[in-house]
Design a protein around this motif. Structure first.
Motif, short mmCIF file in Angstrom:
data_model
loop_
_atom_site.label_atom_id
_atom_site.label_comp_id
_atom_site.label_asym_id
_atom_site.label_seq_id
_atom_site.Cartn_x
_atom_site.Cartn_y
_atom_site.Cartn_z
N HIS A 160 -69.53 -34.18 -34.84
CA HIS A 160 -67.88 -34.28 -35.05
C HIS A 160 -67.40 -32.86 -35.53
O HIS A 160 -68.60 -32.25 -36.61
N PRO A 161 -66.53 -32.26 -35.27
CA PRO A 161 -66.11 -31.12 -35.89
C PRO A 161 -65.93 -31.02 -37.54
O PRO A 161 -65.76 -31.91 -37.97
N VAL A 162 -66.38 -29.88 -38.05
CA VAL A 162 -66.21 -29.62 -39.46
C VAL A 162 -64.90 -29.28 -39.81
O VAL A 162 -64.26 -28.46 -39.17
N ALA A 163 -64.09 -29.90 -40.97
CA ALA A 163 -63.03 -29.59 -41.26
C ALA A 163 -63.02 -28.63 -42.68
O ALA A 163 -64.06 -29.03 -43.34
N LYS A 174 -70.34 -23.68 -38.83
CA LYS A 174 -69.95 -24.84 -38.48
C LYS A 174 -70.32 -25.55 -37.29
O LYS A 174 -70.80 -26.67 -36.99
N ALA A 175 -71.31 -24.44 -36.33
CA ALA A 175 -71.91 -25.43 -35.25
C ALA A 175 -73.19 -26.16 -35.72
O ALA A 175 -73.50 -27.17 -35.17
N THR A 235 -66.25 -26.00 -47.80
CA THR A 235 -65.27 -24.88 -48.33
C THR A 235 -65.51 -23.61 -47.40
O THR A 235 -66.83 -23.51 -47.00
N PRO A 236 -64.81 -22.67 -47.47
CA PRO A 236 -65.07 -21.44 -46.92
C PRO A 236 -66.15 -20.90 -47.43
O PRO A 236 -66.98 -20.01 -46.69
N SER A 237 -66.70 -21.11 -48.72
CA SER A 237 -67.95 -20.47 -49.28
C SER A 237 -69.11 -21.16 -48.60
O SER A 237 -69.92 -20.52 -48.35
N CYS A 271 -76.85 -25.41 -49.44
CA CYS A 271 -76.39 -26.10 -48.40
C CYS A 271 -77.51 -26.34 -47.11
O CYS A 271 -77.27 -27.34 -46.42
N TYR A 272 -78.38 -25.62 -46.94
CA TYR A 272 -79.30 -25.83 -45.94
C TYR A 272 -80.28 -27.34 -46.37
O TYR A 272 -80.39 -27.93 -45.32
#
Ligand SMILES: Cc1cc2nc3c(=O)[nH]c(=O)nc-3n(C[C@H](O)[C@H](O)[C@H](O)COP(=O)(O)O)c2cc1C
Length: 188
Positions: free
Chosen positions: A60-63, A51-52, A42-44, A20-21
């Motif tokens: 934009h905020p992450v969903a 999220k920040a 995803t939560p994982s 993810c990084y």
């Protein structure tokens, strides 16, 4: 065809991989190249990055939660909004779930709401070599490919688990180039 009076729009969906990084690097570069990026995690995935970070990179905020108050129709809204969707990184779990048409989370609902005949949906797998070579994962990748999903290749080399082989997320620079070409944006 993307209208010339607005920026190209990319939806990046992150699932729970150590890589993810690397997706953050991809996002950062694409935003700097003039692409409007929104993210779903995803939560994982949120166990690996915050999220920040995603909100800071994209503005934009992450969903993440399909049931979040005020964002209940996000699976439709984001599917209509984006010109290209890219699952990056795509875990074995998410790949197998998407191929089965599961829609009990935001990523799965978005995938089914996406008009795959009209707009491209890509996935960039990232996982251990045995998970990648597992017949179920291979069958899922084939199934997704058959319905029009573009499966980006993986790179080979040392894996986070200490093993060697295929399954590394495609090198971020190559992902960035593919996206910029697809969205008709000049490569920075
Ligand atoms: C440290 C760590 C690294 C992981 N890396 C990967 C990975 O690269 N690829 C993968 O398919 N699963 C990986 N997993 C397992 C997934 O996070 C797990 O299957 C999770 O349920 C995936 O959920 P998601 O697909 O909804 O994000 C990893 C787990 C841990 C604890």
């Amino acid at each position: 065809m993307i209208p010339s009076d607005r920026k190209p729009r990319l939806l990046i969906l992150l699932s729970g991989s150590i890589s993810c990084y690397k997706a953050c690097f991809v996002i950062s570069h694409l935003v700097q190249s003039g692409i409007e990026v929104r993210t779903v995690a995803t939560p994982s995935a949120l166990q690996f990055i915050g999220k920040a970070t995603l909100e800071g990179l994209t503005g934009h905020p992450v969903a993440s939660d399909m049931w979040e108050s005020g964002r209940a129709m996000e699976h439709i809204n984001l599917a209509r909004w984006a010109d290209l969707a890219l699952v990056c990184p795509a875990t074995a779990n998410t790949i197998n779930r998407l191929s089965a048409g599961m829609a009990d989370d935001l990523v799965g609902s978005l995938f089914l709401a996406w008009e795959i005949q009209k707009k491209p949906w890509w996935i960039a797998p990232a996982m251990n070599v045995a998970m990648l070579n597992h017949p179920l994962t291979q069958a899922s990748l084939q199934k997704l490919s058959n319905v029009g999903v573009r499966v980006l290749p993986t790179d080979s080399g040392p894996l986070a688990c200490g093993e060697e082989g295929a399954g590394r997320l495609l090198e971020p620079g190559k992902i960035i180039t593919e996206v910029l070409v697809q969205l008709g944006t000049k490569i920075a």
